[in-house]
Scaffold this motif. Structure first.
Motif, PDB file in Angstrom:
ATOM      1  N   ASN A 185      39.215  35.260  28.022  1.00 42.09           N
ATOM      2  CA  ASN A 185      39.399  35.128  29.470  1.00 42.09           C
ATOM      3  C   ASN A 185      38.484  34.043  30.001  1.00 42.09           C
ATOM      4  O   ASN A 185      37.463  33.699  29.390  1.00 42.09           O
ATOM      5  CB  ASN A 185      39.149  36.459  30.183  1.00 42.09           C
ATOM      6  CG  ASN A 185      37.770  37.003  29.917  1.00 42.09           C
ATOM      7  OD1 ASN A 185      36.796  36.494  30.446  1.00 42.09           O
ATOM      8  ND2 ASN A 185      37.678  38.033  29.079  1.00 42.09           N
ATOM      9  N   ALA A 186      38.863  33.514  31.167  1.00 49.79           N
ATOM     10  CA  ALA A 186      38.090  32.457  31.815  1.00 49.79           C
ATOM     11  C   ALA A 186      38.397  32.486  33.297  1.00 49.79           C
ATOM     12  O   ALA A 186      39.440  32.999  33.734  1.00 49.79           O
ATOM     13  CB  ALA A 186      38.424  31.091  31.224  1.00 49.79           C
ATOM     14  N   GLY A 187      37.477  31.956  34.085  1.00 46.04           N
ATOM     15  CA  GLY A 187      37.677  31.932  35.520  1.00 46.04           C
ATOM     16  C   GLY A 187      36.804  30.884  36.178  1.00 46.04           C
ATOM     17  O   GLY A 187      35.830  30.391  35.589  1.00 46.04           O
TER      18      GLY A 187
ATOM     19  N   LYS B   3      48.933  38.972  38.359  1.00 44.07           N
ATOM     20  CA  LYS B   3      50.240  39.172  37.737  1.00 44.07           C
ATOM     21  C   LYS B   3      50.096  39.031  36.225  1.00 44.07           C
ATOM     22  O   LYS B   3      49.361  38.182  35.731  1.00 44.07           O
ATOM     23  CB  LYS B   3      51.267  38.155  38.260  1.00 44.07           C
ATOM     24  CG  LYS B   3      52.643  38.270  37.597  1.00 44.07           C
ATOM     25  CD  LYS B   3      53.639  37.324  38.217  1.00 44.07           C
ATOM     26  CE  LYS B   3      54.956  37.318  37.444  1.00 44.07           C
ATOM     27  NZ  LYS B   3      55.556  38.663  37.339  1.00 44.07           N
ATOM     28  N   SER B   4      50.820  39.877  35.496  1.00 46.69           N
ATOM     29  CA  SER B   4      50.801  39.850  34.037  1.00 46.69           C
ATOM     30  C   SER B   4      52.101  39.278  33.488  1.00 46.69           C
ATOM     31  O   SER B   4      53.171  39.470  34.069  1.00 46.69           O
ATOM     32  CB  SER B   4      50.577  41.263  33.487  1.00 46.69           C
ATOM     33  OG  SER B   4      49.318  41.758  33.863  1.00 46.69           O
TER      34      SER B   4
ATOM     35  N   LEU C 278      49.118  38.258  28.897  1.00 42.79           N
ATOM     36  CA  LEU C 278      48.560  37.194  29.726  1.00 42.79           C
ATOM     37  C   LEU C 278      48.471  37.689  31.171  1.00 42.79           C
ATOM     38  O   LEU C 278      49.447  38.183  31.721  1.00 42.79           O
ATOM     39  CB  LEU C 278      49.440  35.946  29.649  1.00 42.79           C
ATOM     40  CG  LEU C 278      49.039  34.779  30.565  1.00 42.79           C
ATOM     41  CD1 LEU C 278      47.700  34.198  30.141  1.00 42.79           C
ATOM     42  CD2 LEU C 278      50.125  33.693  30.549  1.00 42.79           C
ATOM     43  N   THR C 279      47.294  37.555  31.775  1.00 37.40           N
ATOM     44  CA  THR C 279      47.097  37.988  33.155  1.00 37.40           C
ATOM     45  C   THR C 279      46.457  36.864  33.949  1.00 37.40           C
ATOM     46  O   THR C 279      45.437  36.291  33.534  1.00 37.40           O
ATOM     47  CB  THR C 279      46.189  39.237  33.222  1.00 37.40           C
ATOM     48  OG1 THR C 279      46.792  40.291  32.480  1.00 37.40           O
ATOM     49  CG2 THR C 279      46.003  39.684  34.667  1.00 37.40           C
TER      50      THR C 279
ATOM     51  N   SER D 268      43.343  35.645  31.597  1.00 36.04           N
ATOM     52  CA  SER D 268      42.991  36.463  30.438  1.00 36.04           C
ATOM     53  C   SER D 268      44.194  36.513  29.490  1.00 36.04           C
ATOM     54  O   SER D 268      45.339  36.653  29.937  1.00 36.04           O
ATOM     55  CB  SER D 268      42.613  37.881  30.877  1.00 36.04           C
ATOM     56  OG  SER D 268      42.407  38.716  29.765  1.00 36.04           O
ATOM     57  N   TYR D 269      43.916  36.416  28.156  1.00 40.30           N
ATOM     58  CA  TYR D 269      44.985  36.467  27.161  1.00 40.30           C
ATOM     59  C   TYR D 269      44.531  37.309  25.974  1.00 40.30           C
ATOM     60  O   TYR D 269      43.417  37.179  25.483  1.00 40.30           O
ATOM     61  CB  TYR D 269      45.353  35.067  26.683  1.00 40.30           C
ATOM     62  CG  TYR D 269      46.510  35.070  25.699  1.00 40.30           C
ATOM     63  CD1 TYR D 269      47.803  35.385  26.118  1.00 40.30           C
ATOM     64  CD2 TYR D 269      46.307  34.782  24.358  1.00 40.30           C
ATOM     65  CE1 TYR D 269      48.860  35.415  25.230  1.00 40.30           C
ATOM     66  CE2 TYR D 269      47.361  34.800  23.457  1.00 40.30           C
ATOM     67  CZ  TYR D 269      48.639  35.122  23.901  1.00 40.30           C
ATOM     68  OH  TYR D 269      49.681  35.157  23.018  1.00 40.30           O
TER      69      TYR D 269
END
Length: 821
Positions: A246-248, A735-736, A742-743, A785-786
């Protein structure tokens, strides 16, 4: 006549017997449905009871409760079947027989099985309860809260029952800042000493759940007046492999992380790593004014400042286990949390007389760099026995907490009779190393009774080398100031032993224990500045918890707990810190441990639709350690003494309503009456305070999830003053895709408020101190996120491990004042 009377009695008995035989006989079937991986209760599974061979004609249909338990009365005899249906699990069936002489049929523990067949075209919208209670704690399921995808752990704490976060992001547990923080059941003293900054940097999507232990039993260290926050991280280790990335990014920085699990035979390894870069979106500005009641020449001291901040944080966990055989298990766990930060601040200081004539003024420019690290490693050997749940655990823990500080302060624009001020350079490298040895033994005396025994020995070695360098007026060469520099070692040994007993009888649960701790402390100075000293503490700590299961979903609990708060070295250290000649501080080696007594009543009801947790508690401390400040010849002196009396009566509530399978509404709040007194200082302060948070979570079309939230508080009462209230609000949307592998998430907080204003007032017989701070609050950003891989079975872990939480944190700043926690 007697013969006729006997015949009549016999006739009546026959009628009665016949009537009773016509009445259906009731049989009770009970048991517990458990997850085969986590061994946790499987909530709200659909149960069908039917005659063998007729599955389409159930005689009873019901559900398990929130803990996976069930109890049902039936009138059928013969061979029956009970089946359990849960989302994502295979249907589990079990045959049993009911005979005429049966009363209660206890099916014991029944385990679910993972359903490896993927369902297509089915939308699952049912919502799990976010809160679960036990006899001595409650847990908030962060992982199942959609807001965790875009929030920090600190922000999620606002939703956790019994926890509040104020406008300055200071955390309270059960109304007090004196609590301890655990990571995966193991204490982390570094986080306990500064939880705000650490948890602000920790992304919530790395957290599985947060446990609030407000009534710790005898097996826990006695330190921490208001209780324990136990943060459970994700990556619980399962057979096969899985990895999530995940990353943001947003206006407050960026983050990235991953966790993975791999198993090979009996050896399993699971780990996670997270990186976070944090920066303040705007400068934090502050203003303070101190009025000296003892002087007219130096009456008003005014300060203003502006600060910006940025930092990098790293955290990680690794767990491994090896099952020697069915009775012996070895587990290893390690964790780290560390980082570095920089801050720059400019400020101005002005002294005025009672007639508001300028006495002196100057400006400051401060820059600082700090680094810190917390490293922990545990090895546990667990020995099981033939008797179920009988366990012997031997544990060793090694931990280290190195830190460095490097700061410069420059003085400019000196006007009038300025006190002697030299440009200052400070460097420090404090560190702590711990070795802990522990033995725990759990013995189920009977099916419903358990005895626990344990012992612990902690060897704690702390070292500090603080150097002060100053320049001559107008000079540029720094020379060490031997009078301000300090080098010392702090040795501490803690011996502890405990005994606990628990009983469960029908709907009643009882748990009690007694713990004894003896502490030996020795401080030695390796420089001319400072006086060697030692201290010893002996504490006996009782606890008791009682619970009553009103129904399948309702529980009533009552508890008593005694907790202690030992003074750390910064409270005891008599070294005089005069880095600021107008504001000096020193410790008190004659301090005693604080002792608090807490009583609590708790009611909880958790159903699939409606969750509620209500708590009423009273806590008092008769010898609290308080900061004692006074002015002498215009200099503010700060030290500590056992001079406080504190009592608090608090009502807390948590409500969650699943209005529909797609809509959740929640509220978390508390109100308290606090009373602070000090006979020595001849002061008292009391009043009411409250806090409230709430929100709405909605599943929208196209698998969108919306979250709206907000909250705030009124003014808070403290020992020598009060602080203002605060408010906040925000929303997130996620949303996924790709079967929820994947989100994508987006969030915004306090869009219409650039900053939050926070003020506080402190008043003593000798001075009044007012502060006003503007914290940047507006932020927005996104996360991604994956997940790859699949999981099938659970990793075994030792049931017990080392938990150190016995030191009262404090003294984190340069003035020697206690760190906020």
């Amino acid at each position: 006549m007697k013969k006729s009377f006997s015949i009549l009695i016999l006739f009546l008995l026959c009628i009665t017997a016949n009537a009773q035989s016509d009445k259906p006989v009731l049989f009770t079937v009970k048991g517990t449905l458990l997850d085969s991986i986590t061994k946790a209760g499987e909530p709200y599974s659909t149960i069908r009871i039917y005659r063998k061979g007729t599955p389409n004609k159930p005689i009873k249909v019901l559900t398990t409760d929130v803990n996976g338990k069930f109890t049902q009365k039936i009138t059928e005899e013969g061979n029956l079947v009970i089946s359990f249906t849960s989302v994502g699990k295979k249907i589990v069936s079990k045959e049993f027989s009911v005979k005429s002489n049966s009363a209660t049929i206890d099916l014991g523990s029944i385990y679910t099985k993972e359903n490896t067949n993927e369902l297509k075209g089915v939308e699952i919208v049912a919502q799990k309860p976010l809160v679960k209670t036990e006899i001595d704690k409650l847990a908030y399921n962060i992982e199942d809260d959609p807001d965790s995808k875009t929030s920090s752990t600190l922000e999620m704490l606002r939703k956790v029952p019994m926890v509040t976060v104020d406008g300055e992001d200071k955390i309270q547990v059960n109304g007090s800042t004196k609590f301890k923080v655990y990571i995966n059941g193991k204490p982390n003293n570094m986080i306990s000493s500064n939880p705000t900054e650490v948890l602000k940097s920790m992304p919530a999507n790395s957290i599985k759940s947060i446990e609030v232990i407000t009534n710790p039993g005898a097996k826990y260290d006695a330190e921490g007046i208001s209780g324990i926050l136990n943060i459970i991280t994700v990556g619980k280790g399962m057979q096969g492999y899985t990895a999530t990335f995940n990353a943001g990014a947003g206006t407050t920085g960026s983050n990235a992380g991953a966790y993975a699990t791999v198993q090979s035979g009996k050896f399993t390894v699971t780990g996670n790593y997270y990186y976070n870069h944090y920066k303040s979106p705007d400068d934090m500005t502050g203003f303070s004014k101190r009025e000296d009641f003892t002087s007219t020449a130096n009456k008003f001291l005014t300060n203003s400042s502006s600060t910006n901040y940025k930092g990098n944080y790293n955290s990680g966990n690794v767990e491994a286990s090896y099952e020697i055989d069915t009775l012996r298990l070895i587990t290893f766990s390690g964790s780290l949390f560390g980082g570095a930060n920089k801050s720059n601040a400019i400020g101005s200081t002005e002294m005025e007389s009672a007639s508001l004539d300028p006495v002196y003024s100057y400006n400051t420019n401060n820059s600082s760099k700090n680094s810190f690290m917390s490293i922990n490693a545990n090895v546990d050997y667990q020995r099981s026995f033939k008797k179920k749940d009988e366990l012997l655990t031997l544990s060793y823990r090694l931990s280290g907490s190195p830190r460095t500080t490097d700061a410069y302060t420059y003085y400019t624009n000196l006007l009038k009779d300025v006190p002697t001020l030299n440009d200052l350079h400070t460097k420090g490298d404090p560190s702590t190393t711990e070795h802990t040895f522990q033995c725990d033994f759990s013995n189920p005396l009977t099916k419903d009774q358990t005895m626990e025994l344990g012992a612990k020995y902690i060897i704690r070695n702390s070292n500090s080398d603080d150097k002060y360098y100053i320049t001559t007026p107008g000079g540029s060469i720094y020379n060490e100031d031997k009078d301000r520099s300090s080098k010392y070692s702090h040795l501490q040994d803690v011996l502890a032993a405990y005994a606990g007993y628990s009983l469960k009888y029908k709907s009643l649960g009882f748990k009690t224990g007694l713990r004894y701790e003896y502490t030996m402390m020795d401080v030695k100075y390796h420089s001319n500045k400072g006086q060697d000293f030692d201290a010893h503490f002996s504490d006996l700590v009782p606890s008791a918890n009682l619970s009553y299961q009103i129904g399948q979903t309702q529980t009533l609990k009552a508890s008593y707990n005694m907790r202690i708060s030992r003074p750390g070295i910064w409270y005891l250290n008599p070294f005089i810190n005069n880095s600021d000649p107008k504001n000096i501080s020193f410790g008190n080696p004659n301090l005693n441990s604080e002792k608090s007594h807490s009583f609590e009543l708790n009611y909880s009801s958790f159903t699939q639709k409606f969750n509620i947790n209500l708590s009423l508690g009273h806590t008092f401390v008769n010898n609290s350690i308080e900061s004692y400040s006074y002015i002498n010849n215009g200099v503010l002196n700060n030290t500590y003494e056992n001079i406080g009396k504190w009592a608090s009566t608090r009502f807390s509530s948590y409500i969650n309503w699943n209005m529909s399978p797609k809509t959740r509404v929640y509220m978390n709040g508390s109100t308290s009456y606090d009373d602070f007194k000090s006979d020595k200082m001849n002061i008292s302060n009391n009043g009411f305070s409250y806090n409230l948070s709430g929100g709405l979570q909605q599943n929208l079309p196209w698998e969108l999830r919306l979250s709206l939230y907000g909250g705030g508080s009124g003014s808070n009462i403290s020992f020598q003053g009060k602080s203002s209230g605060y408010s906040y609000y925000g929303f997130s949307l996620n949303k996924s895709f790709m079967n929820k592998r994947l989100t994508l998430s987006a969030y915004a907080r306090n869009l219409f408020n650039k900053s939050i204003n926070f003020n506080s007032t402190t008043e003593t017989p000798s001075f009044r101190f007012y502060t006003e701070t503007h914290y940047p609050q507006r932020s927005f950003g996104f996360n991604i996120s994956y997940r790859i891989g699949e999981l099938k079975a659970g990793v075994k872990k030792a049931a017990r491990s080392i938990q150190n939480d016995d030191v009262k944190s404090g003294g984190g700043d340069s003035k020697g004042a206690p760190a906020s926690n």
